[in-house]
Scaffold this motif. Structure first.
Motif, mmCIF file in Angstrom:
data_model
loop_
_atom_site.group_PDB
_atom_site.id
_atom_site.type_symbol
_atom_site.label_atom_id
_atom_site.label_comp_id
_atom_site.label_asym_id
_atom_site.label_seq_id
_atom_site.Cartn_x
_atom_site.Cartn_y
_atom_site.Cartn_z
ATOM 1 N N GLY A 21 0.789 -1.214 0.000
ATOM 2 C CA GLY A 21 0.000 0.000 0.000
ATOM 3 C C GLY A 21 0.823 1.267 0.000
ATOM 4 O O GLY A 21 0.282 2.344 0.208
ATOM 5 N N GLY A 22 2.117 1.182 -0.243
ATOM 6 C CA GLY A 22 2.976 2.353 -0.221
ATOM 7 C C GLY A 22 3.710 2.538 -1.529
ATOM 8 O O GLY A 22 3.295 2.030 -2.587
ATOM 9 N N VAL A 23 4.832 3.246 -1.456
ATOM 10 C CA VAL A 23 5.593 3.568 -2.660
ATOM 11 C C VAL A 23 6.093 2.316 -3.366
ATOM 12 O O VAL A 23 6.138 2.255 -4.599
ATOM 13 C CB VAL A 23 6.770 4.489 -2.285
ATOM 14 N N LEU A 24 6.473 1.299 -2.587
ATOM 15 C CA LEU A 24 7.032 0.084 -3.174
ATOM 16 C C LEU A 24 5.972 -0.918 -3.610
ATOM 17 O O LEU A 24 6.307 -2.021 -4.045
ATOM 18 C CB LEU A 24 7.982 -0.578 -2.168
ATOM 19 N N ASP A 25 4.697 -0.550 -3.485
ATOM 20 C CA ASP A 25 3.608 -1.427 -3.908
ATOM 21 C C ASP A 25 2.656 -0.645 -4.819
ATOM 22 O O ASP A 25 1.507 -0.390 -4.460
ATOM 23 C CB ASP A 25 2.858 -1.966 -2.688
ATOM 24 N N PRO A 26 3.114 -0.222 -5.990
ATOM 25 C CA PRO A 26 2.302 0.654 -6.852
ATOM 26 C C PRO A 26 1.100 -0.077 -7.431
ATOM 27 O O PRO A 26 1.171 -1.252 -7.774
ATOM 28 C CB PRO A 26 3.279 1.079 -7.946
ATOM 29 N N ALA A 27 -0.010 0.670 -7.544
ATOM 30 C CA ALA A 27 -1.209 0.141 -8.172
ATOM 31 C C ALA A 27 -1.514 0.826 -9.493
ATOM 32 O O ALA A 27 -2.498 0.481 -10.145
ATOM 33 C CB ALA A 27 -2.410 0.307 -7.230
ATOM 34 N N ARG A 35 8.530 4.170 -8.809
ATOM 35 C CA ARG A 35 9.229 3.145 -8.032
ATOM 36 C C ARG A 35 10.443 2.625 -8.795
ATOM 37 O O ARG A 35 11.522 2.410 -8.211
ATOM 38 C CB ARG A 35 8.287 1.983 -7.713
ATOM 39 N N ASN A 36 10.294 2.408 -10.096
ATOM 40 C CA ASN A 36 11.434 1.944 -10.898
ATOM 41 C C ASN A 36 12.563 2.971 -10.900
ATOM 42 O O ASN A 36 13.746 2.607 -10.854
ATOM 43 C CB ASN A 36 10.978 1.648 -12.322
ATOM 44 N N LEU A 37 12.196 4.249 -10.970
ATOM 45 C CA LEU A 37 13.211 5.301 -10.922
ATOM 46 C C LEU A 37 13.953 5.277 -9.592
ATOM 47 O O LEU A 37 15.182 5.422 -9.543
ATOM 48 C CB LEU A 37 12.549 6.661 -11.139
ATOM 49 N N LEU A 38 13.212 5.069 -8.511
ATOM 50 C CA LEU A 38 13.842 4.973 -7.197
ATOM 51 C C LEU A 38 14.774 3.769 -7.128
ATOM 52 O O LEU A 38 15.886 3.843 -6.578
ATOM 53 C CB LEU A 38 12.759 4.867 -6.116
ATOM 54 N N GLY A 39 14.360 2.629 -7.705
ATOM 55 C CA GLY A 39 15.208 1.446 -7.717
ATOM 56 C C GLY A 39 16.467 1.620 -8.537
ATOM 57 O O GLY A 39 17.555 1.189 -8.139
ATOM 58 N N ILE A 40 16.343 2.290 -9.700
ATOM 59 C CA ILE A 40 17.515 2.521 -10.548
ATOM 60 C C ILE A 40 18.517 3.413 -9.826
ATOM 61 O O ILE A 40 19.733 3.138 -9.817
ATOM 62 C CB ILE A 40 17.083 3.150 -11.889
#
Length: 363
Positions: A21-27, A35-40
């Motif tokens: 339900g947060g940034v790491l669980d996008p709907a 989220r992908n940008l944050l992971g990169i």
């Protein structure tokens, strides 16, 4: 020892379970790209952090005092290869992060209409959009769906795979509209309107809230976000239409500060309510900001699209005619500049010193 990997995996799963339900669980697609940008960015930074941490332990172990086999070189002061490694790797990482961030900043601009529903699902040019008008209050959220003619408080339902255009404002103080599973954080400010384009791609429930501290009721300044299929959304709208109307007296009562407000539903809403909220004229006999500014512009003869010097200024005080000429457009006044006439003689109350000899001269 055999149970250690199992316990490690279980511990990581338990920690990551709190991310639902947060940034790491996008709907939605926008939140997924964020989220992908944050992971990169995190992965690129770890390319430096992890080797440095590993090298710290390795150097401490290899060059410890008890290791007689380690090379001892007290005169070492420079290594070209080492300098290139130290500076080139961070430089390359900064270049890559800068390029990715610059590109993503423009692609994920909240004011930019969506061009796709999800990866591999482009959005047709004539695809229908759902408009949602968002009003931040103390301490609750008002959502107006003008196409459906309904409004809700602290609850927002959206159909999946339908692009949504949010129009966002605030009543009294600056807040931030933030639905982390759907899109990024956008400021809501009184007397102003902001925009956010986003989409939900799967059904489910999550929470949105204000990311900006707004006083005593900030902890409960949140709303429930519900993603539904089209049929479920239509049933929800039909159910909300059975509620009471949101008339001006009811809105003015709702506008007062209150905490822990339960979800409310209004079956009818005034068509221009959001515009009056933005222009701060919901209360009867209150002039709207847009009308005031339009009147000021008309009296001043200004044109907001005209960048000419002096355009948009009001007439001089106590006048009803033309606007005063800006100082930079005036002709040089008499008595100024190199061609100014010689000053007149002394006034009646001034001493005439023209007949006095120059200082230092002898009579």
């Amino acid at each position: 020892m055999r149970r250690c990997p199992t316990l490690l995996v279980a511990g990581c799963a338990a920690l990551l379970g709190g991310c639902s339900g947060g940034v790491l669980d996008p709907a939605g697609d926008v939140a997924l790209q964020q989220r992908n940008l944050l992971g990169i960015a995190t992965a690129l930074m770890l390319l430096v952090v992890v080797p440095v941490m590993a090298a710290t332990v390795l150097f401490a172990w290899r060059y410890r005092a008890g290791n007689a086999g380690a090379t001892y070189d007290p005169d070492f002061d420079h290594s070209t290869g080492l300098e290139l490694l130290i500076w080139s790797v961070p430089l390359l990482i900064v270049i890559v992060i800068g390029a990715v961030t610059w590109t993503s900043t423009h692609l994920l601009d909240p004011f930019r209409p969506l061009d796709r529903i999800a990866a591999g699902k482009p959005l047709a040019a004539n695809a229908p959009h759902l408009e949602v008008q968002v009003v931040a209050m103390d301490w609750k959220w008002l959502f107006i769906l003008p196409e459906q003619g309904i409004a809700t408080v602290n609850e927002l339902a959206l159909p999946v795979d339908v692009p949504v255009r949010f129009r966002i404002t605030s009543v009294s103080q600056m807040s931030t509209f933030y639905a982390p599973t759907m899109a990024g954080m956008i400021y809501a400010m009184p007397g102003m309107e902001s925009t956010l384009h986003a989409v939900l791609n799967r059904p489910g429930e999550s929470w949105g809230y204000s990311g900006n501290y707004t006083g005593a009721g900030h902890s409960d300044h949140r709303f429930r976000l519900r993603g539904m299929d089209r049929a479920g959304f239509d049933r929800w709208v039909a159910h909300v239409k059975g509620g009471q109307p949101l008339a001006v007296p009811a809105y003015l009562q709702l506008e007062k500060p209150s905490e822990k407000v339960p979800a409310l539903r209004f079956g009818r809403v005034q068509s221009d309510l959001f515009a009056r909220i933005v222009n701060r004229c919901v209360r009867p006999n209150t002039p709207c900001m847009s009308d005031t500014m339009r009147g000021d512009m008309r009296r001043g003869g200004g044109d907001p699209g005209n960048a000419r010097l002096g355009s948009g200024t009001m007439p001089g005080r106590g006048t009803t005619g033309d606007k005063p000429v800006p100082a930079l457009q005036k002709n040089p006044e008499a008595g100024s500049g190199s061609r100014a006439p010689k000053p007149a003689g002394p006034g009646p109350r001034e001493r005439d010193t023209t007949a006095l000899p120059p200082r230092g001269a002898h009579a």
